[in-house]
Structure formats: C-alpha cells, structure tokens
Design a protein around this motif. Structure first.
Motif, short mmCIF file in Angstrom:
data_model
loop_
_atom_site.label_atom_id
_atom_site.label_comp_id
_atom_site.label_asym_id
_atom_site.label_seq_id
_atom_site.Cartn_x
_atom_site.Cartn_y
_atom_site.Cartn_z
N GLU A 51 0.83 -1.22 0.00
CA GLU A 51 0.00 0.00 0.00
C GLU A 51 0.86 1.26 0.00
N LEU A 52 1.92 1.24 0.80
CA LEU A 52 2.86 2.37 0.81
C LEU A 52 3.48 2.56 -0.57
N GLY A 53 3.92 1.45 -1.16
CA GLY A 53 4.54 1.52 -2.48
C GLY A 53 3.57 2.03 -3.54
N ARG A 54 2.32 1.61 -3.44
CA ARG A 54 1.30 2.07 -4.39
C ARG A 54 1.16 3.59 -4.32
N ALA A 55 1.08 4.10 -3.08
CA ALA A 55 0.94 5.55 -2.92
C ALA A 55 2.14 6.28 -3.53
N LEU A 56 3.33 5.79 -3.23
CA LEU A 56 4.54 6.46 -3.73
C LEU A 56 4.62 6.40 -5.25
N PHE A 57 4.23 5.26 -5.83
CA PHE A 57 4.34 5.05 -7.27
C PHE A 57 3.45 6.04 -8.04
N PHE A 58 2.32 6.40 -7.42
CA PHE A 58 1.38 7.31 -8.10
C PHE A 58 1.49 8.75 -7.61
N ASP A 59 2.43 9.04 -6.70
CA ASP A 59 2.48 10.36 -6.07
C ASP A 59 3.53 11.26 -6.74
N LYS A 60 3.06 12.39 -7.25
CA LYS A 60 3.96 13.33 -7.92
C LYS A 60 4.91 14.02 -6.94
N VAL A 61 4.71 13.77 -5.66
CA VAL A 61 5.57 14.40 -4.65
C VAL A 61 7.03 13.96 -4.80
N LEU A 62 7.26 12.84 -5.50
CA LEU A 62 8.64 12.37 -5.68
C LEU A 62 9.36 13.12 -6.80
N SER A 63 8.67 14.01 -7.51
CA SER A 63 9.36 14.74 -8.59
C SER A 63 9.68 16.16 -8.13
N GLY A 64 10.73 16.71 -8.68
CA GLY A 64 11.21 18.03 -8.27
C GLY A 64 10.11 19.07 -8.27
N ASN A 65 9.40 19.16 -9.39
CA ASN A 65 8.35 20.17 -9.52
C ASN A 65 6.96 19.62 -9.18
N GLN A 66 6.91 18.41 -8.60
CA GLN A 66 5.66 17.78 -8.15
C GLN A 66 4.63 17.72 -9.28
N PRO A 438 -4.63 4.40 -7.11
CA PRO A 438 -5.40 4.91 -5.98
C PRO A 438 -6.16 6.18 -6.39
N GLU A 439 -7.23 6.49 -5.68
CA GLU A 439 -7.96 7.72 -6.03
C GLU A 439 -7.27 8.96 -5.49
N THR A 440 -6.64 8.81 -4.33
CA THR A 440 -5.90 9.93 -3.74
C THR A 440 -4.57 9.41 -3.23
N VAL A 441 -3.62 10.33 -3.04
CA VAL A 441 -2.32 9.97 -2.46
C VAL A 441 -2.05 10.89 -1.27
N PRO A 442 -1.18 10.44 -0.32
CA PRO A 442 -1.00 11.19 0.93
C PRO A 442 -0.57 12.66 0.76
N SER A 443 0.12 13.00 -0.32
CA SER A 443 0.54 14.40 -0.50
C SER A 443 -0.65 15.30 -0.82
N GLY A 444 -1.76 14.69 -1.29
CA GLY A 444 -2.91 15.49 -1.73
C GLY A 444 -2.77 15.98 -3.16
N LEU A 445 -1.64 15.71 -3.80
CA LEU A 445 -1.47 16.14 -5.20
C LEU A 445 -2.41 15.32 -6.10
N PRO A 446 -2.83 15.89 -7.24
CA PRO A 446 -3.73 15.14 -8.12
C PRO A 446 -3.05 13.88 -8.67
N VAL A 447 -3.77 12.76 -8.71
CA VAL A 447 -3.20 11.51 -9.20
C VAL A 447 -3.28 11.44 -10.72
N ILE A 448 -4.39 11.96 -11.26
CA ILE A 448 -4.60 11.89 -12.70
C ILE A 448 -4.13 13.20 -13.31
N ASP A 449 -3.51 13.12 -14.50
CA ASP A 449 -3.05 14.34 -15.17
C ASP A 449 -4.23 15.20 -15.61
#
Ligand code: HEC
Ligand code: HEC
Length: 449
Positions: A51-66, A438-449
């Motif tokens: 579940e943690l990995g799923r969130a990270l995989f879809f979370d734009k928080v891992l990119s410089g400009n999110q 996932p529909e949402t990720v912990p950062s709150g950033l949008p998951v879908i472009d």
C-alpha cells in the motif's frame, strides 16, 4: 574485430545438419510453469508495504516540480508503459499517446532517450538486471549489493535490483527532477549529488502525516527514521505485487490445461522454443536470458549522447566500456508484449508484427525503418533531432555491422503462428488493472493528469 555470436535459425539448422540432433528426435523443451516460489516475496506480499509503495508510485511528490509520478510513464492503463516511442518527462501533461510536450516555461527540454519498458513480473527473483543497458545489477561484490551509476553512494538495505532501480528516476532531470534552477532537487540532480536528492525527498515524505503513518505500518519507522531507500523498497514491493502477471493462456498451458492455447499458438510456441531459435535469447518462462545482444534495432529520439553527433545510444557499452558491447541491448521479457507497443529500446516499431519481421532480416529492417512508425507528440525542435541516426548512412552501417542475429527465414504461416503465440502471452487481468491506481495519495497532489 568483434566476436560473432550468431544465433537463430541458421545455428539450429547447422546443428541439425551436423547430425547431432534430428528434428523428429528433438522433444520440445518448455520452461517450467511460473510458481509462487519464483517470486522474492514467495507470492505473499506484505500488504502494508504494498500500500505504501502504491501511494509512492502514483504520487507526484517524488518529482522536483511535483508534476510527474512513476505511473505517468508506467501506467497500468498503458500496460505499465506510456504508449510512446520515448517518454515525455516532467513539465508535460497528459497520459499515454495524449501526452503533450509542455507549454511555455514548462515546455520540456528534451525527450527521455529510451522507450519506457513494461514492468511485468520484475518481482521474480531471476530479474537481477535493470534497464535496457543493465546499469543497475545485483552484485554482491559491491558494499550495497548492487552495481549502479551511484557507485558507493548507493545506500545499503535495498532488498532487490528492482528496489535499487527505484532510487534513480527521481535523480534524472528529464524524467522527474526538473531543470535548474526550478527547484532544489533539480539543482542537486544537475550537480550529480544523488544523496542530496534522496535527502530532500526524505524530508518531504517525513513531513506528510499520511506517509508517516504508512511507513510506521509497513516498517515500524518513526518519521525521522524514514530513508529514501525504504521508499524504494516499498515501491518495489508494489511493482512486484501489482504487476505480477502469470495468468495468460501460455501459463495455463504450462500448468497442463488442455486446449488453453489455439492450434496456431501451439505451433508458434513450438517454433519459438524450437526451430525459430527465439528462445536462444528469449529463454525461460519470461522469455529473457537477461543478456545483451545487438540486433540492429533502429534508434530514434534524442540519443544518450554517444558518438560524434551525440544522438547515438551505445547500449551495453555504456556500462562495460567494451566496444564489443556497442549497440547491444538487454533481451526484453515478452510477457503481455501484444499490449506494450511501441517496440525496441527506442520504440521505433509501432506494431508487434513489425518488430517480429525485423527479426526476419534485422539489417534490411534497419534500413527500411524511416521513422514514420514513431509515436511521439510533435514539436519542431524536438522532431529535428529524433531521426538523426536514421538519416546518417555511416551510423546505420555501424549498427548494421554490429548485428549478431541471423535472419529468421520463415514463411507467412510461421509468422502468423509466432504472432498467435505472442498473443497467448497476454494475461487478461492486465486489461482490468486500471483499478491499481489509488484515487488519492497522501501528499494530496492530483493523481490523474
Ligand atoms: C519520464 C518517464 C519515466 C518516469 C517518470 C519513470 N520511468 Fe521508469 N523507465 C523509464 C524509461 C525510459 C526506462 C528505461 C531507461 C533505460 O533503460 O535507460 C525506465 C525503466 C524503468 C525500470 C526498469 C525496467 C526493466 O525491465 O529494466 C523500472 C523498474 C522503472 N523504470 C520503474 C520506475 C519507477 C519506480 C519510477 C518512479 C520512481 C519510474 N520508473 C519513473 C521512464 C520513466
Ligand atoms: C540474438 C538474440 C535474439 C533472438 C534469437 C531473438 N530476439 Fe527478439 N529481441 C532481442 C533483443 C536484444 C531485443 C531488444 C533489442 C533492442 O531493443 O535493441 C528483442 C526484441 C524483441 C521484441 C520486441 C519486444 C519489446 O518489448 O520491444 C519482440 C516481440 C521479439 N524480440 C520477438 C522475438 C521473436 C519472435 C524471435 C524469434 C523469431 C526473437 N525475438 C528472436 C534478442 C533476440
């Protein structure tokens, strides 16, 4: 002189002619069926880690400009790729073939040089070499357990080559980090200060309550103990669990189900693991020897900076420094291959039939390739470099002379049978895998472009 490793039909015919074997006596040797024991997690993933990995995989928080996540280039709806010849990285918006090249200050600087591979079954223990050139590889002679572009800076505690791989996309300016001076990750990435990139991301994750909770549940870590290597392990656990794919007709056939595959696919399988010689390189249940071969695959896109033009990609030579390895690329697994177009390390072929026919005469295929099959959102300045190699007779001749795949001399019926077999490698579950997102990720950033 480069050594010659001719493989394929001619080798097989040679062996037959020498009388070592006769066609009738050759029992078809098929791989053992895929089993739970083939996977590092024994087929029993840890749900909190996944579940943690799923969130990270879809979370734009891992990119410089999110603005981009792993999933942008490896989306379940695109069979864990992006549907493009070569990806359009951070700055752009949209998914799959609809992705644009970014606008105004977010316009991309360059495309990513290689095709985004599919991620199926990478949790199987035999996958110890990552990337088209194998630059991340499990190797116990290194203190971290892995040879990688990070050298000694690679942290310890990474559980697999798949986890080690996940340390790198975040450090690539074109893929996820961004262009300096846009953000501090991009600045660290340009300075090749990888530990700094990872440290900034650790700080980001530690500050997000949802992640603090998930790292606690998965690994019992307090926020200040979270390291990026833990994030990479979780991402690998997710990829291994979500993208395990062994429910195809071929799998059912290997497990003994009568009539699982059509007659045509049966004939194609016999050719593949027999006289067509495909399994000389595409060996085993996942159709890969995890080795590197030069098969005159056309190169398009911006290139890896090799050669006088900088538009070339020397492939395995970039890792070994050995000119013998020039233009050698890793044999790709063919699981779900019918869904993973475009094909080849730079995505020069739009269709599975096209890339199979390339194997019938690799050098002719190279010269016949004119770039019209490329799947790339157009932008004049980017387009102007994308086909530089294909237009240069000297470079084409060099790629052709490195070819080590013998022409596969097949009739039309045999091609149809091989294609039927490759279609039997599709796991129907992949077509329904959109639910992985996932529909949402912990950062709150949008998951879908
Ligand atoms: C901008 C597109 C892009 C993004 C974003 C991206 N990747 Fe990739 N990925 C690629 C490309 C292109 C390659 C092949 C690069 C090469 O071989 O040099 C690749 C290779 C891989 C591989 C190796 C697969 C194999 O069979 O060798 C894995 C695993 C992977 N990516 C996972 C990830 C993860 C995890 C993330 C997020 C942390 C991520 N990718 C982000 C484009 C992307
Ligand atoms: C000499 C080793 C070798 C043999 C024999 C071989 N292949 Fe390949 N194949 C490769 C390599 C290496 C690549 C990737 C090359 C690249 O991208 O530069 C590849 C790519 C492919 C692809 C595209 C996969 C993708 O995801 O891009 C398909 C499909 C394929 N091979 C099918 C076959 C079939 C069918 C046969 C038998 C007729 C065969 N191959 C024989 C080495 C081989």
């Amino acid at each position: 002189m480069r050594s010659s490793h001719k493989l394929g039909l001619l080798t097989v015919l040679g062996v037959l002619a020498a009388g070592a074997l006769s066609a009738g006596a050759v029992g078809l040797v098929l791989p053992a069926p895929v089993a739970n024991g083939d996977f590092r997690d024994g087929g029993a993933p840890n749900p909190a880690e996944v579940e943690l990995g799923r969130a990270l995989f879809f979370d734009k928080v891992l990119s410089g400009n999110q603005n981009i996540s792993c999933a942008t280039c490896h989306h379940p709806a695109e069979a864990t790729g992006d549907g493009l010849s070569v990806p359009v990285g951070e700055g752009a918006t949209g998914l799959g073939p609809d992705r644009n090249t970014g606008a105004q200050s977010n316009a991309i600087y360059e495309r990513v040089p290689r095709n985004a591979p599919a991620l199926f079954n990478l949790g199987a223990a035999e996958f110890r070499v990552m990337f088209h050139d194998g630059r991340v590889e499990a190797d116990p002679s290194f203190p971290s357990g892995f040879r990688s572009p990070a050298g000694d800076a690679l942290p310890h505690g990474l559980k697999s080559a798949l986890a080690a791989q996940a340390m790198f996309p975040v450090t690539s300016m074109a893929e996820m980090a961004g262009q300096p001076p846009e953000n501090e990750i991009a600045i660290a990435a340009e300075a090749k200060d990888l530990p700094k990139v990872w440290a900034i991301l650790e700080d980001r994750l530690r500050a997000i309550p949802g992640y603090a909770q998930m790292f606690e549940a998965a690994y019992g870590l307090k926020p200040e103990e979270i390291r990026f290597a833990d994030a990479a392990n979780a991402i690998a656990a997710f990829e291994a669990a979500a993208f395990r794919s062994d429910g195809s007709a071929f799998d059912r056939r290997l497990r003994g189900e009568a009539g699982a595959m059509s007659d045509s696919a049966e004939r194609g399988m016999a050719l593949f693991y027999g006289e067509a010689g495909c399994s000389g390189c595409h060996s085993g249940a996942f159709q890969t020897d995890h080795e590197f071969h030069a098969i005159a695959m056309p190169q398009i896109g911006p290139g890896k900076g090799d050669g006088a033009s900088g538009r070339e990609d020397y492939g395995r030579e970039r890792v070994t420094g050995d000119a013998e390895d020039r233009y050698r690329f890793r044999t790709p697994s063919l699981r779900n291959v019918a869904l993973t177009a475009p094909y080849g390390h730079a995505g020069a072929y739009a269709t599975m039939e096209g890339v199979v026919r390339h194997h019938m005469d690799p050098v002719d295929g190279l010269y016949a390739c004119d770039g019209t099959e490329a799947v790339l959102p157009s932008r004049a300045d980017l387009d102007s470099v994308d086909f530089a190699v294909l237009k240069d007779p000297e470079l084409l001749a060099a790629i052709a002379s490195a070819n080590e795949l013998s022409a596969w001399l097949a009739g039309e019926d045999e091609v149809a049978d091989i294609l039927a077999f490759l279609n039997a490698l599709t796991d129907p579950a992949v077509l329904e895998a959109r639910g992985t997102a996932p529909e949402t990720v912990p950062s709150g950033l949008p998951v879908i472009d």
